[in-house]
Design an enzyme around this catalytic site. Structure first.
Site, PDB file in Angstrom:
ATOM      1  N   GLY A  70     -33.812 -29.877  -4.381  1.00  0.00           N
ATOM      2  CA  GLY A  70     -32.813 -29.617  -5.174  1.00  0.00           C
ATOM      3  C   GLY A  70     -32.070 -28.100  -4.993  1.00  0.00           C
ATOM      4  O   GLY A  70     -31.496 -27.822  -5.797  1.00  0.00           O
TER       5      GLY A  70
ATOM      6  N   ILE B 247     -30.776 -23.982  -9.948  1.00  0.00           N
ATOM      7  CA  ILE B 247     -32.308 -24.064 -10.778  1.00  0.00           C
ATOM      8  C   ILE B 247     -33.298 -23.750  -9.669  1.00  0.00           C
ATOM      9  O   ILE B 247     -34.145 -22.990  -9.972  1.00  0.00           O
ATOM     10  CB  ILE B 247     -32.326 -24.752 -11.963  1.00  0.00           C
ATOM     11  CG1 ILE B 247     -31.287 -24.531 -12.955  1.00  0.00           C
ATOM     12  CG2 ILE B 247     -33.880 -24.818 -12.524  1.00  0.00           C
ATOM     13  CD1 ILE B 247     -31.185 -25.594 -13.839  1.00  0.00           C
TER      14      ILE B 247
ATOM     15  N   ILE C  11     -33.465 -32.749  -9.366  1.00  0.00           N
ATOM     16  CA  ILE C  11     -32.440 -33.726  -8.633  1.00  0.00           C
ATOM     17  C   ILE C  11     -31.898 -34.588  -9.618  1.00  0.00           C
ATOM     18  O   ILE C  11     -32.410 -34.702 -10.768  1.00  0.00           O
ATOM     19  CB  ILE C  11     -33.349 -34.464  -7.774  1.00  0.00           C
ATOM     20  CG1 ILE C  11     -33.834 -33.795  -6.404  1.00  0.00           C
ATOM     21  CG2 ILE C  11     -32.359 -35.687  -7.217  1.00  0.00           C
ATOM     22  CD1 ILE C  11     -34.609 -34.619  -5.738  1.00  0.00           C
TER      23      ILE C  11
ATOM     24  N   ALA D  38     -24.697 -38.280 -10.962  1.00  0.00           N
ATOM     25  CA  ALA D  38     -23.918 -39.335 -11.591  1.00  0.00           C
ATOM     26  C   ALA D  38     -22.535 -39.299 -11.428  1.00  0.00           C
ATOM     27  O   ALA D  38     -22.062 -38.506 -10.763  1.00  0.00           O
ATOM     28  CB  ALA D  38     -24.142 -39.264 -13.218  1.00  0.00           C
TER      29      ALA D  38
ATOM     30  N   TYR E  38     -22.101 -35.619 -22.007  1.00  0.00           N
ATOM     31  CA  TYR E  38     -23.251 -35.842 -21.134  1.00  0.00           C
ATOM     32  C   TYR E  38     -23.584 -37.335 -20.751  1.00  0.00           C
ATOM     33  O   TYR E  38     -23.926 -37.749 -19.846  1.00  0.00           O
ATOM     34  CB  TYR E  38     -24.234 -35.023 -21.820  1.00  0.00           C
ATOM     35  CG  TYR E  38     -25.436 -34.725 -20.928  1.00  0.00           C
ATOM     36  CD1 TYR E  38     -25.126 -33.931 -19.755  1.00  0.00           C
ATOM     37  CD2 TYR E  38     -26.815 -35.187 -21.041  1.00  0.00           C
ATOM     38  CE1 TYR E  38     -26.090 -33.397 -18.854  1.00  0.00           C
ATOM     39  CE2 TYR E  38     -27.854 -34.614 -20.004  1.00  0.00           C
ATOM     40  CZ  TYR E  38     -27.422 -33.981 -18.930  1.00  0.00           C
ATOM     41  OH  TYR E  38     -28.379 -33.612 -17.949  1.00  0.00           O
TER      42      TYR E  38
ATOM     43  N   LYS F  35     -31.750 -38.939 -18.391  1.00  0.00           N
ATOM     44  CA  LYS F  35     -32.759 -37.966 -18.825  1.00  0.00           C
ATOM     45  C   LYS F  35     -34.059 -38.280 -19.774  1.00  0.00           C
ATOM     46  O   LYS F  35     -34.860 -37.915 -19.766  1.00  0.00           O
ATOM     47  CB  LYS F  35     -32.129 -36.719 -19.490  1.00  0.00           C
ATOM     48  CG  LYS F  35     -31.130 -35.740 -18.440  1.00  0.00           C
ATOM     49  CD  LYS F  35     -31.982 -35.307 -17.154  1.00  0.00           C
ATOM     50  CE  LYS F  35     -31.144 -34.282 -16.445  1.00  0.00           C
ATOM     51  NZ  LYS F  35     -31.772 -34.099 -14.843  1.00  0.00           N
TER      52      LYS F  35
ATOM     53  N   ILE G 278     -26.487 -24.005 -17.742  1.00  0.00           N
ATOM     54  CA  ILE G 278     -26.307 -22.960 -16.620  1.00  0.00           C
ATOM     55  C   ILE G 278     -25.289 -23.463 -15.749  1.00  0.00           C
ATOM     56  O   ILE G 278     -25.407 -24.658 -15.286  1.00  0.00           O
ATOM     57  CB  ILE G 278     -27.690 -22.832 -16.032  1.00  0.00           C
ATOM     58  CG1 ILE G 278     -28.661 -22.478 -16.771  1.00  0.00           C
ATOM     59  CG2 ILE G 278     -27.484 -22.039 -14.792  1.00  0.00           C
ATOM     60  CD1 ILE G 278     -30.190 -22.280 -16.307  1.00  0.00           C
TER      61      ILE G 278
ATOM     62  N   LEU H 264     -23.493 -26.411  -9.565  1.00  0.00           N
ATOM     63  CA  LEU H 264     -22.321 -27.156  -8.952  1.00  0.00           C
ATOM     64  C   LEU H 264     -22.640 -28.577  -9.930  1.00  0.00           C
ATOM     65  O   LEU H 264     -21.615 -29.303 -10.241  1.00  0.00           O
ATOM     66  CB  LEU H 264     -22.695 -27.687  -7.702  1.00  0.00           C
ATOM     67  CG  LEU H 264     -22.062 -27.050  -6.673  1.00  0.00           C
ATOM     68  CD1 LEU H 264     -22.203 -27.393  -5.052  1.00  0.00           C
ATOM     69  CD2 LEU H 264     -20.118 -27.184  -7.043  1.00  0.00           C
TER      70      LEU H 264
HETATM   71  P1  NAD Z   1     -27.513 -28.322  -8.431  1.00  0.00           P
HETATM   72  O1  NAD Z   1     -26.182 -29.072  -8.176  1.00  0.00           O
HETATM   73  O2  NAD Z   1     -27.562 -26.620  -7.918  1.00  0.00           O
HETATM   74  O3  NAD Z   1     -29.072 -29.139  -8.024  1.00  0.00           O
HETATM   75  C1  NAD Z   1     -28.876 -30.663  -7.910  1.00  0.00           C
HETATM   76  C2  NAD Z   1     -29.580 -31.195  -6.953  1.00  0.00           C
HETATM   77  O4  NAD Z   1     -29.688 -32.526  -6.864  1.00  0.00           O
HETATM   78  C3  NAD Z   1     -28.598 -30.866  -5.453  1.00  0.00           C
HETATM   79  O5  NAD Z   1     -29.606 -30.060  -4.464  1.00  0.00           O
HETATM   80  C4  NAD Z   1     -28.442 -32.243  -4.870  1.00  0.00           C
HETATM   81  O6  NAD Z   1     -28.346 -32.131  -3.237  1.00  0.00           O
HETATM   82  C5  NAD Z   1     -29.679 -32.850  -5.319  1.00  0.00           C
HETATM   83  N1  NAD Z   1     -29.660 -34.323  -5.160  1.00  0.00           N
HETATM   84  C6  NAD Z   1     -29.001 -35.039  -5.836  1.00  0.00           C
HETATM   85  N2  NAD Z   1     -29.317 -36.510  -5.594  1.00  0.00           N
HETATM   86  C7  NAD Z   1     -30.200 -36.447  -4.584  1.00  0.00           C
HETATM   87  C8  NAD Z   1     -30.922 -37.143  -4.207  1.00  0.00           C
HETATM   88  N3  NAD Z   1     -30.737 -38.606  -4.019  1.00  0.00           N
HETATM   89  N4  NAD Z   1     -32.072 -36.919  -3.080  1.00  0.00           N
HETATM   90  C9  NAD Z   1     -32.330 -35.656  -2.997  1.00  0.00           C
HETATM   91  N5  NAD Z   1     -31.503 -34.542  -3.739  1.00  0.00           N
HETATM   92  C10 NAD Z   1     -30.584 -34.867  -4.659  1.00  0.00           C
HETATM   93  O7  NAD Z   1     -27.698 -27.986  -9.995  1.00  0.00           O
HETATM   94  P2  NAD Z   1     -28.716 -27.779 -11.103  1.00  0.00           P
HETATM   95  O8  NAD Z   1     -28.082 -27.532 -12.304  1.00  0.00           O
HETATM   96  O9  NAD Z   1     -29.615 -26.665 -10.376  1.00  0.00           O
HETATM   97  O10 NAD Z   1     -29.593 -29.257 -11.153  1.00  0.00           O
HETATM   98  C11 NAD Z   1     -30.933 -29.216 -10.998  1.00  0.00           C
HETATM   99  C12 NAD Z   1     -31.764 -29.939 -12.253  1.00  0.00           C
HETATM  100  O11 NAD Z   1     -31.418 -29.255 -13.364  1.00  0.00           O
HETATM  101  C13 NAD Z   1     -31.039 -31.208 -12.323  1.00  0.00           C
HETATM  102  O12 NAD Z   1     -31.946 -32.323 -12.715  1.00  0.00           O
HETATM  103  C14 NAD Z   1     -30.272 -31.254 -13.466  1.00  0.00           C
HETATM  104  O13 NAD Z   1     -29.864 -32.523 -14.388  1.00  0.00           O
HETATM  105  C15 NAD Z   1     -31.159 -30.173 -14.385  1.00  0.00           C
HETATM  106  N6  NAD Z   1     -30.340 -29.450 -15.258  1.00  0.00           N
HETATM  107  C16 NAD Z   1     -29.470 -28.478 -15.163  1.00  0.00           C
HETATM  108  C17 NAD Z   1     -28.813 -28.057 -16.081  1.00  0.00           C
HETATM  109  C18 NAD Z   1     -27.619 -27.086 -15.940  1.00  0.00           C
HETATM  110  O14 NAD Z   1     -27.133 -26.819 -16.936  1.00  0.00           O
HETATM  111  N7  NAD Z   1     -27.339 -26.707 -14.678  1.00  0.00           N
HETATM  112  C19 NAD Z   1     -29.462 -28.131 -17.385  1.00  0.00           C
HETATM  113  C20 NAD Z   1     -30.733 -28.802 -17.624  1.00  0.00           C
HETATM  114  C21 NAD Z   1     -30.991 -29.396 -16.698  1.00  0.00           C
END
Ligand code: NAD
Length: 259
Positions: A13, A20, A94, A97, A159, A166, A195, A198
């Protein structure tokens, strides 16, 4: 000596420097882990290579769509070759949606969008845990950590389908923890505050969510990705050897407030 010295950890991811997963990888590198990367696309592969070069780090970067079980099986063959068949940890970071279903009314969610969000954001934890199981066992056990959000438990405007996915993810953490605990494999979630990444940009009104945490949380500020990374590191490490099936909030305390 770092707590993860000599231990191999698979990190999924990382999309860019905001991810993150990237901040978690930096925490892991700092504590001496041998980090192995798995990314979704060739573009991300080039991006992660650039990030690693900038940090003076060399590490394998494999390609895998985690929703494709054949690709996941191939990934773990590759991981096994670079980790002497042993893995101490796995980060699942990962989610995906349809952007047009991350706004408006949840009741409008399509069947396809519902399935896509669940397979991409929740089932991928199951496939990765299944794939990692033998390598984690060979290491005498280890940690699996995924990333969740408050929308799993409460209604957070816009959301929508991701909140339901989730909730499935957090339930999956408990079932996986129960299945794998006898093999000393621990499974936990970190529920991060909002946070700017993308993935987050796809959610309508996301800036308002960040502002709300900064104003209303006990710590009166935004959570940083480095804080999330350090907590994931803790859960992956032996420091958390008695913790499994848990969802740990890293949100400056926002979720405890009653308003
Ligand atoms: P990010 O866009 O940097 O990372 C999301 C990643 O998911 C990307 O690298 C993307 O390529 C990968 N991905 C999506 N579908 C995939 C698949 N089928 N196979 C492999 N990789 C796949 O964004 P982020 O915010 O760092 O997200 C990481 C996690 O943190 C997610 O689960 C997100 O829901 C969770 N999260 C994010 C926040 C926030 O506010 N940013 C808060 C809580 C939880």
């Amino acid at each position: 000596m770092g707590i993860m010295e000599g231990k191999s950890v698979l990190v999924t991811g990382v999309r860019n420097e905001r991810s993150i997963a990237w901040h978690t990888a930096l925490s892991l590198h700092r504590e001496g882990a041998n980090v192995i990367y798995s990314v979704f696309s060739e573009r991300e592969q080039a991006g992660v290579k650039k990030l690693l070069d900038g940090a003076g780090i060399t590490a394998p970067i494999f390609l895998c769509d985690a929703s494709d079980e054949e690709q996941v099986a191939h990934l773990f063959q590759q991981v096994s070759e670079v980790s002497e068949g042993k893995l101490a940890g796995l980060l699942h970071s990962i989610a995906f949606a349809n952007k047009d279903e991350l706004g408006g009314e949840y009741v409008a969610t399509s069947k396809e969008g519902f399935a896509l969000a669940h397979v991409s954001s929740s089932f991928t934890l199951v496939t990765l845990a299944k794939g990692a199981r033998e390598l984690l066992k060979a290491a005498g056990g280890g940690g699996i950590v995924t990333l969740s959000y408050l929308g799993a438990e409460r209604v957070v405007p816009n959301y929508n389908i991701m909140g339901v996915a989730k909730a499935s993810l957090e339930a999956s953490v408990r079932y996986l923890a129960s299945d794998l605990g006898a093999e000393n494999i621990r499974v936990n979630a970190v529920s991060a505050g909002p946070i700017r990444t993308l993935a987050a940009r796809a959610i309508s009104g996301f800036d308002a969510m960040v502002k709300e945490v900064a104003e209303k949380s006990p710590l009166k500020r935004e959570v940083t990705p480095a804080e999330v990374g350090d907590t994931v590191l803790f859960l992956l490490s032996d420091w958390a050897r008695g913790v499994t099936g848990e969802t740990l909030y890293v949100d400056c305390g926002y979720h405890i407030m009653g308003y």
